[in-house]
Design a protein around this motif. Sequence first.
Motif, PDB file in Angstrom:
ATOM      1  N   LEU A  14      -9.588  31.794  39.702  1.00  0.00           N
ATOM      2  CA  LEU A  14      -8.892  31.229  40.728  1.00  0.00           C
ATOM      3  C   LEU A  14      -7.939  30.299  40.269  1.00  0.00           C
ATOM      4  O   LEU A  14      -6.670  30.374  41.085  1.00  0.00           O
ATOM      5  N   THR A  15      -8.133  29.388  39.251  1.00  0.00           N
ATOM      6  CA  THR A  15      -7.004  28.497  39.035  1.00  0.00           C
ATOM      7  C   THR A  15      -5.820  29.415  38.269  1.00  0.00           C
ATOM      8  O   THR A  15      -4.665  29.134  38.656  1.00  0.00           O
ATOM      9  N   ALA A  16      -6.251  30.271  37.310  1.00  0.00           N
ATOM     10  CA  ALA A  16      -5.163  31.254  36.788  1.00  0.00           C
ATOM     11  C   ALA A  16      -4.647  32.320  37.690  1.00  0.00           C
ATOM     12  O   ALA A  16      -3.317  32.113  37.785  1.00  0.00           O
ATOM     13  N   GLY A  17      -5.253  32.459  38.865  1.00  0.00           N
ATOM     14  CA  GLY A  17      -4.620  33.399  39.908  1.00  0.00           C
ATOM     15  C   GLY A  17      -3.450  32.629  40.645  1.00  0.00           C
ATOM     16  O   GLY A  17      -2.585  33.192  40.843  1.00  0.00           O
ATOM     17  N   GLY A  18      -4.020  31.491  40.852  1.00  0.00           N
ATOM     18  CA  GLY A  18      -2.987  30.336  41.533  1.00  0.00           C
ATOM     19  C   GLY A  18      -1.829  30.051  41.063  1.00  0.00           C
ATOM     20  O   GLY A  18      -0.851  30.147  41.427  1.00  0.00           O
ATOM     21  N   ILE A  19      -1.972  29.959  39.515  1.00  0.00           N
ATOM     22  CA  ILE A  19      -0.715  29.556  38.771  1.00  0.00           C
ATOM     23  C   ILE A  19       0.121  30.726  38.440  1.00  0.00           C
ATOM     24  O   ILE A  19       1.380  30.583  38.593  1.00  0.00           O
ATOM     25  N   VAL A  20      -0.688  32.068  38.269  1.00  0.00           N
ATOM     26  CA  VAL A  20       0.136  33.076  37.617  1.00  0.00           C
ATOM     27  C   VAL A  20       0.923  33.874  38.854  1.00  0.00           C
ATOM     28  O   VAL A  20       1.892  34.473  38.775  1.00  0.00           O
ATOM     29  N   ALA A  21       0.382  33.670  40.172  1.00  0.00           N
ATOM     30  CA  ALA A  21       0.847  34.317  41.390  1.00  0.00           C
ATOM     31  C   ALA A  21       2.556  34.182  41.491  1.00  0.00           C
ATOM     32  O   ALA A  21       3.295  35.052  41.627  1.00  0.00           O
ATOM     33  N   PRO A  22       2.850  32.859  41.480  1.00  0.00           N
ATOM     34  CA  PRO A  22       4.380  32.719  41.616  1.00  0.00           C
ATOM     35  C   PRO A  22       5.224  33.156  40.530  1.00  0.00           C
ATOM     36  O   PRO A  22       6.437  33.337  40.515  1.00  0.00           O
ATOM     37  N   LEU A  23       4.584  33.209  39.346  1.00  0.00           N
ATOM     38  CA  LEU A  23       5.294  33.762  38.055  1.00  0.00           C
ATOM     39  C   LEU A  23       5.742  35.107  38.170  1.00  0.00           C
ATOM     40  O   LEU A  23       6.551  35.673  37.530  1.00  0.00           O
ATOM     41  N   LEU A  24       4.871  36.095  39.175  1.00  0.00           N
ATOM     42  CA  LEU A  24       5.121  37.423  39.212  1.00  0.00           C
ATOM     43  C   LEU A  24       6.416  37.811  39.886  1.00  0.00           C
ATOM     44  O   LEU A  24       6.616  39.141  39.977  1.00  0.00           O
ATOM     45  N   ALA A  36     -10.577  38.272  45.029  1.00  0.00           N
ATOM     46  CA  ALA A  36     -10.019  36.938  44.939  1.00  0.00           C
ATOM     47  C   ALA A  36      -8.657  37.049  44.419  1.00  0.00           C
ATOM     48  O   ALA A  36      -7.586  36.647  44.880  1.00  0.00           O
ATOM     49  N   VAL A  37      -8.825  37.438  43.032  1.00  0.00           N
ATOM     50  CA  VAL A  37      -7.465  37.468  42.192  1.00  0.00           C
ATOM     51  C   VAL A  37      -6.464  38.534  42.786  1.00  0.00           C
ATOM     52  O   VAL A  37      -5.286  38.152  42.853  1.00  0.00           O
ATOM     53  N   ALA A  38      -6.732  39.682  43.161  1.00  0.00           N
ATOM     54  CA  ALA A  38      -6.070  40.716  43.656  1.00  0.00           C
ATOM     55  C   ALA A  38      -5.225  40.046  44.911  1.00  0.00           C
ATOM     56  O   ALA A  38      -4.086  40.484  44.992  1.00  0.00           O
ATOM     57  N   GLN A  39      -6.188  39.308  45.946  1.00  0.00           N
ATOM     58  CA  GLN A  39      -5.517  38.989  46.937  1.00  0.00           C
ATOM     59  C   GLN A  39      -4.315  37.640  46.611  1.00  0.00           C
ATOM     60  O   GLN A  39      -3.317  37.671  47.096  1.00  0.00           O
ATOM     61  N   LEU A  40      -4.696  36.937  45.715  1.00  0.00           N
ATOM     62  CA  LEU A  40      -3.810  36.051  45.221  1.00  0.00           C
ATOM     63  C   LEU A  40      -2.424  36.377  44.658  1.00  0.00           C
ATOM     64  O   LEU A  40      -1.351  35.944  44.783  1.00  0.00           O
ATOM     65  N   VAL A  41      -2.674  37.405  43.728  1.00  0.00           N
ATOM     66  CA  VAL A  41      -1.351  38.273  42.960  1.00  0.00           C
ATOM     67  C   VAL A  41      -0.904  39.189  43.706  1.00  0.00           C
ATOM     68  O   VAL A  41       0.411  39.910  43.320  1.00  0.00           O
ATOM     69  N   GLY A  42      -1.482  39.890  45.036  1.00  0.00           N
ATOM     70  CA  GLY A  42      -0.971  40.762  45.746  1.00  0.00           C
ATOM     71  C   GLY A  42      -0.943  41.974  45.043  1.00  0.00           C
ATOM     72  O   GLY A  42      -0.264  43.015  45.151  1.00  0.00           O
TER      73      GLY A  42
END
Length: 465
Positions: free
Chosen positions: A384-394, A184-190
Amino acid sequence: MTLVSAVCINAVLGAGLPSSPIYLGTIVGAAVVVLLFLIIKLKQQPFVSLLLVSMATALAAGMPFEKIMESIERGMGKTLGFIAVVVGLGAMFGQLLEVSGGAERLTLSLLRVFGRKRATWAMSLAGFLVAIPIFFDVGFIILVPLVYALSRETKKSLLLYGIPLLAGLAVTHAFVPPTPGPIAVAQLVGADLGRVILWGTLIGIPCAVLAGPVFGSWIAKRIHAVAPPFAQTPPPAETRQLPSFRLVFGILLLPLALILVNTVTGAWLTGEEYATVRRICAFIGHPFFALLAATLLAFTALGTCRGLSREKVNEIATSALAPAGLIILVTGAGGVFKEVLVDSGAGKALAGTLSATGLHPVWAAFLIALLVRAVAGSATVAMLTAGGIVAPLLEGVPVERALIVIAIASGATAISHVNDSGFWLVNRYFGISTKDTLKSWTVMETIIGLTGATLAWLMSYGASV
């Protein structure tokens, strides 16, 4: 201004809310607080909570009404288009491995190879392998009778063998796909799934060693745990024929090998003359094909070829989809939260704020997940929460995305305490006090988290994006 008041103002005035980085950053912080309040205090279902908070965040950030539902639909669709297939196949694969006795076979064979003197290493490796297709709590309940048996034979603390088993299970469950969390996190952060498997394994091994055999040997000398009353009587002898170690091990490694082949050929075979090879490897190494092949092989080799009817195999596979369904929905809601942060500009604003602090992306990802984990207790919600927040930061940040996945998984593993169901599972099955559970289980989880984040941070300086 609170999140609720911002939503109310936007509902009345429509667009025009402040779009400054400070305001949008505050919105993100308030969204996390509200999410935790809904889940912890109001006992609201995480799937519903994530959807509610995503809508409220979009409103508070000033997104036009007509765009909010589009963003939610897009976030759910983009996430579930991948996650639903992978988690569903992985759940059926793991269920066949569990019901067939494959997990027990792996552990018994490793114990025979390592011997009783090195049983702690065997239990850690068994947990590491078993947790690849099987959920953490299921793997623990299946294998804990072996911990009881070893403790009875040696007259030593349950923790000597139990902590290594738990460490192996916890590391793979958090770091190595196809378990739902890292996928799930891999999908969120690409992140590339093959790289997540590779880095998760390389970093996970020293984490499992330090938190398992090393820490387990130390804590077992200070806390003498014995089997609880319900486990004092040895279980009846197993009469069924277990599958062979080679068969189980081969089926277990098949999807991982196929996914890694795709990653390796894509990175190394770059010439035009290898184009056909790359296309073939990309097809067979896609998680859909890799897990489908492993699941079908498990249906046959661990099911029908061992005397189970097709109806029974179908029943076993179908039963695995009930718990998987909830995971899929919660993961999709995590994708919605991420999409709202991106579309509203809140994620970009938060990225600017964190960049100004000079905090390395790996440590930012770790700390965000750690905060949610400590407050909410649920590793899934934290990831999931961290993945959603971190993804735009990358966006535009030259860091290996797979290492960000490991950092988030590390933060979501550490500091497991009384608000985590895993804490009480260990407390009950090891028959130890709350204080001793904090000294053993909580410390073990924190060792995994800190070691994983530290290694991910160090590796990020040498990893190519």
